[in-house]
Design a protein around this motif. Structure first.
Motif, mmCIF file in Angstrom:
data_model
loop_
_atom_site.group_PDB
_atom_site.id
_atom_site.type_symbol
_atom_site.label_atom_id
_atom_site.label_comp_id
_atom_site.label_asym_id
_atom_site.label_seq_id
_atom_site.Cartn_x
_atom_site.Cartn_y
_atom_site.Cartn_z
ATOM 1 N N ALA A 38 0.829 -1.215 0.000
ATOM 2 C CA ALA A 38 0.000 0.000 0.000
ATOM 3 C C ALA A 38 0.855 1.252 0.000
ATOM 4 C CB ALA A 38 -0.927 -0.004 1.213
ATOM 5 N N LEU A 39 2.053 1.162 0.612
ATOM 6 C CA LEU A 39 2.949 2.321 0.653
ATOM 7 C C LEU A 39 3.545 2.643 -0.714
ATOM 8 C CD1 LEU A 39 4.754 1.574 4.030
ATOM 9 C CD2 LEU A 39 3.237 3.506 3.561
ATOM 10 N N GLY A 40 3.313 1.771 -1.695
ATOM 11 C CA GLY A 40 3.723 2.090 -3.051
ATOM 12 C C GLY A 40 2.864 3.182 -3.663
ATOM 13 N N HIS A 41 1.717 3.471 -3.053
ATOM 14 C CA HIS A 41 0.856 4.559 -3.512
ATOM 15 C C HIS A 41 1.512 5.893 -3.145
ATOM 16 C CE1 HIS A 41 -2.547 7.393 -3.405
ATOM 17 N NE2 HIS A 41 -3.145 6.570 -4.271
ATOM 18 N N GLY A 42 1.667 6.774 -4.126
ATOM 19 C CA GLY A 42 2.388 8.027 -3.891
ATOM 20 C C GLY A 42 1.786 8.877 -2.793
ATOM 21 N N GLY A 43 0.465 8.949 -2.728
ATOM 22 C CA GLY A 43 -0.183 9.774 -1.704
ATOM 23 C C GLY A 43 0.020 9.225 -0.311
ATOM 24 N N ASN A 71 0.758 3.733 9.789
ATOM 25 C CA ASN A 71 1.183 3.710 11.191
ATOM 26 C C ASN A 71 2.539 3.038 11.374
ATOM 27 O OD1 ASN A 71 -0.844 4.990 13.002
ATOM 28 N ND2 ASN A 71 -2.228 3.581 11.957
ATOM 29 N N PHE A 72 2.845 2.044 10.537
ATOM 30 C CA PHE A 72 4.166 1.414 10.602
ATOM 31 C C PHE A 72 5.262 2.459 10.404
ATOM 32 C CE2 PHE A 72 7.576 -0.260 7.763
ATOM 33 C CZ PHE A 72 8.317 -0.908 8.741
ATOM 34 N N VAL A 73 5.114 3.291 9.393
ATOM 35 C CA VAL A 73 6.134 4.294 9.094
ATOM 36 C C VAL A 73 6.148 5.396 10.141
ATOM 37 C CG1 VAL A 73 6.913 6.027 7.427
ATOM 38 C CG2 VAL A 73 6.075 3.819 6.621
ATOM 39 N N ARG A 74 4.984 5.929 10.484
ATOM 40 C CA ARG A 74 4.981 7.102 11.363
ATOM 41 C C ARG A 74 5.431 6.772 12.779
ATOM 42 N NH1 ARG A 74 -0.098 9.256 14.628
ATOM 43 N NH2 ARG A 74 -1.358 7.384 14.795
ATOM 44 N N TRP A 75 5.113 5.551 13.280
ATOM 45 C CA TRP A 75 5.528 5.221 14.641
ATOM 46 C C TRP A 75 7.022 4.996 14.749
ATOM 47 C CZ3 TRP A 75 2.627 7.010 18.047
ATOM 48 C CH2 TRP A 75 1.248 6.861 18.049
ATOM 49 N N THR A 108 3.714 9.572 0.766
ATOM 50 C CA THR A 108 3.998 10.969 1.090
ATOM 51 C C THR A 108 3.473 11.314 2.477
ATOM 52 O OG1 THR A 108 3.913 11.627 -1.236
ATOM 53 C CG2 THR A 108 3.589 13.365 0.404
ATOM 54 N N THR A 109 2.238 10.926 2.754
ATOM 55 C CA THR A 109 1.642 11.178 4.067
ATOM 56 C C THR A 109 2.422 10.471 5.170
ATOM 57 O OG1 THR A 109 -0.538 11.332 3.021
ATOM 58 C CG2 THR A 109 -0.493 11.038 5.406
ATOM 59 N N ALA A 110 2.784 9.200 4.928
ATOM 60 C CA ALA A 110 3.449 8.407 5.955
ATOM 61 C C ALA A 110 4.838 8.947 6.292
ATOM 62 C CB ALA A 110 3.556 6.949 5.493
ATOM 63 N N PHE A 111 5.640 9.271 5.279
ATOM 64 C CA PHE A 111 7.010 9.714 5.558
ATOM 65 C C PHE A 111 7.041 11.160 6.067
ATOM 66 C CE2 PHE A 111 7.926 5.932 3.144
ATOM 67 C CZ PHE A 111 9.001 5.398 3.852
ATOM 68 N N THR A 112 6.065 11.967 5.668
ATOM 69 C CA THR A 112 5.933 13.284 6.294
ATOM 70 C C THR A 112 5.610 13.110 7.774
ATOM 71 O OG1 THR A 112 5.087 14.199 4.215
ATOM 72 C CG2 THR A 112 4.752 15.511 6.187
ATOM 73 N N ALA A 113 4.695 12.174 8.077
ATOM 74 C CA ALA A 113 4.308 11.911 9.464
ATOM 75 C C ALA A 113 5.452 11.330 10.280
ATOM 76 C CB ALA A 113 3.106 10.969 9.502
ATOM 77 N N LEU A 114 6.355 10.578 9.645
ATOM 78 C CA LEU A 114 7.519 10.046 10.364
ATOM 79 C C LEU A 114 8.346 11.193 10.954
ATOM 80 C CD1 LEU A 114 9.894 7.216 9.243
ATOM 81 C CD2 LEU A 114 10.842 9.366 10.026
ATOM 82 N N PHE A 115 8.663 12.194 10.121
ATOM 83 C CA PHE A 115 9.457 13.322 10.606
ATOM 84 C C PHE A 115 8.667 14.174 11.595
ATOM 85 C CE2 PHE A 115 11.781 12.177 6.782
ATOM 86 C CZ PHE A 115 13.089 12.259 7.226
#
Length: 406
Positions: free
Chosen positions: A207-212, A337-341, A215-222
């Motif tokens: 699912a993380l292959g979806h650009g949107g 949530n995997f990426v952002r946490w 983008t949301t997940a890695f922005t949320a990580l930082f």
């Protein structure tokens, strides 16, 4: 006179099963801020350094992040209710065991088990609330964010009251409250239907292959790195007792709750979700630099004020992750949530190490820099979030009054 639209169910008029799940979610989120007021006491009681104690957050969120990848796989096979109950059982067991710890290593290990249970519960709770709540997905997400805000605000107070007696008591208190949540959900929530298609273990990563979504997940990580720098490291520089730290983070949590539930939807409808993200990230930069440059009173003020952008972003990012992807909501939520946490896992330990080896201002400079990176990701990948603008426009039209009849 224009014709009034048919009454929509109010956000507070929900089935009892939704309230039972929301109560347990409040307690689950209490576990995030529960240890804040007692971090100095734990360090003293277990003869541990700040960075060692910070691993209570790191182990918790690292396991939570990884476990997010299997929550959908589990719930699609045994159903949402059973997954919630397994998660609650793990939290009850490991929270109680955490209260019996004789070393910081034991406590870190038990917090990891707690994180596993919390991941199973929290990820599934959002899907259950969305499925059972009246008023659509938006109302359900607001309820979920309300539970998050209330839990985060109450956690430090509960931790302060119980921790003032003994640093072990907040862990036992959480176990008791989660046991109550277990009883409520087991008796009030009807068995949830299993999805027609079972989730594969690889689906959240796919699912993380979806650009949107990416983008949301890695922005949320930082963003989450900055968030948890404030939550996990600031108690060490406040120089206050458990009650003092508890009240500071209670004020912070109230800001988170109010902005998650009321301010974020208001500003999203008027300015759009992505603009809310930009603004909140910029505010978080300002408040973190305020903490770094201020004296004791300023640290308190800017810590409490930081709850404003955190509340705005919690709702904006959650809704963005749910709306921007074409994957099923539970799958998109798991990948996001995997990426952002991971940001929440890295920040506490790294912030403490930076303070130990350089000084206590540096963690906030790094947190501010992470917010700038998050803004940069939004700018450079903005085309992937164009669908959010259409969603915001749809919401605006839905909320507009009907035109007057001729």
């Amino acid at each position: 006179m224009h014709e009034e639209p048919a009454d929509k169910p109010g956000i507070l008029r929900q089935p009892v099963s939704v309230w039972a799940t929301a109560f347990a979610a409040v307690v689950a989120f209490m576990g995030i801020g529960l240890v804040d007021p007692i971090l100095p006491a734990i360090a003293k009681g277990l003869d541990a350094t700040q960075s060692q104690v910070s691993l209570l957050f790191t182990s918790y969120f690292l396991i939570t992040a990884v476990a997010m990848l299997v929550t959908g796989w589990v719930s699609s096979r045994i159903g949402g209710k059973k997954t919630l109950l397994i998660g609650l059982t793990l939290v009850v067991v490991f929270a109680a065991l955490a209260g019996t710890s004789d070393s910081v290593g034991q406590l870190i290990g038990f917090r990891a088990g707690w994180g596993l249970g919390n991941a199973l519960f929290v990820a599934t709770a959002l899907a259950v609330i969305v499925g059972a709540a009246t008023g659509g997905a938006e109302s359900a997400i607001i309820l979920y964010e309300a539970a998050l805000g209330l839990g985060i605000s109450m956690g430090p107070l509960v931790g302060a009251v119980l921790g003032d007696m003994n640093w072990r008591y907040p862990f036992f208190g959480t176990a008791v409250l989660m046991a109550i949540g277990f009883l409520l959900i087991s008796t009030l929530l009807k068995p949830t239907p299993k999805p027609a298609t079972k989730t594969r273990l690889s689906d959240p990563i796919r699912a993380l292959g979806h650009g949107g979504l990416s983008t949301t997940a890695f922005t949320a990580l930082f963003y989450n790195y900055a968030f948890f720098t404030i939550l996990a490291f600031t108690p060490f520089i406040l120089g206050m007792d458990a009650y003092g730290i508890g009240f500071v983070f209670f004020g912070w949590g109230v800001m988170v709750a109010l902005c998650s539930v009321f301010a974020a939807p208001f500003f999203q409808r008027r300015f759009g979700t992505v603009r809310v993200m930009y603004t909140a990230l910029a505010l978080l930069v300002v408040f973190q630099l305020g903490i770094a440059f201020s004296g004791h009173a300023g640290i308190i003020i800017f810590t409490i004020l930081s709850g404003i952008p955190i509340g705005l972003n919690n709702t904006a990012f959650t809704e963005a992750a749910m709306e921007v992807s074409d994957a099923p909501r539970p799958v998109a939520s798991a990948g996001y949530n995997f990426v952002r946490w991971l940001g929440g896992a890295i920040a506490p330990f790294l912030a403490s190490k930076l303070a130990e080896h350089i000084n206590s201002d540096v963690p906030y400079y790094v947190g501010a820099a992470c917010c700038v990176v998050a803004i940069g990701i939004l700018v450079t990948r903005r085309r992937h979030l164009e669908s959010l603008s259409r969603v915001d426009i749809d919401h605006t039209f839905q909320d507009a009054p009907l035109p007057a009849k001729a």
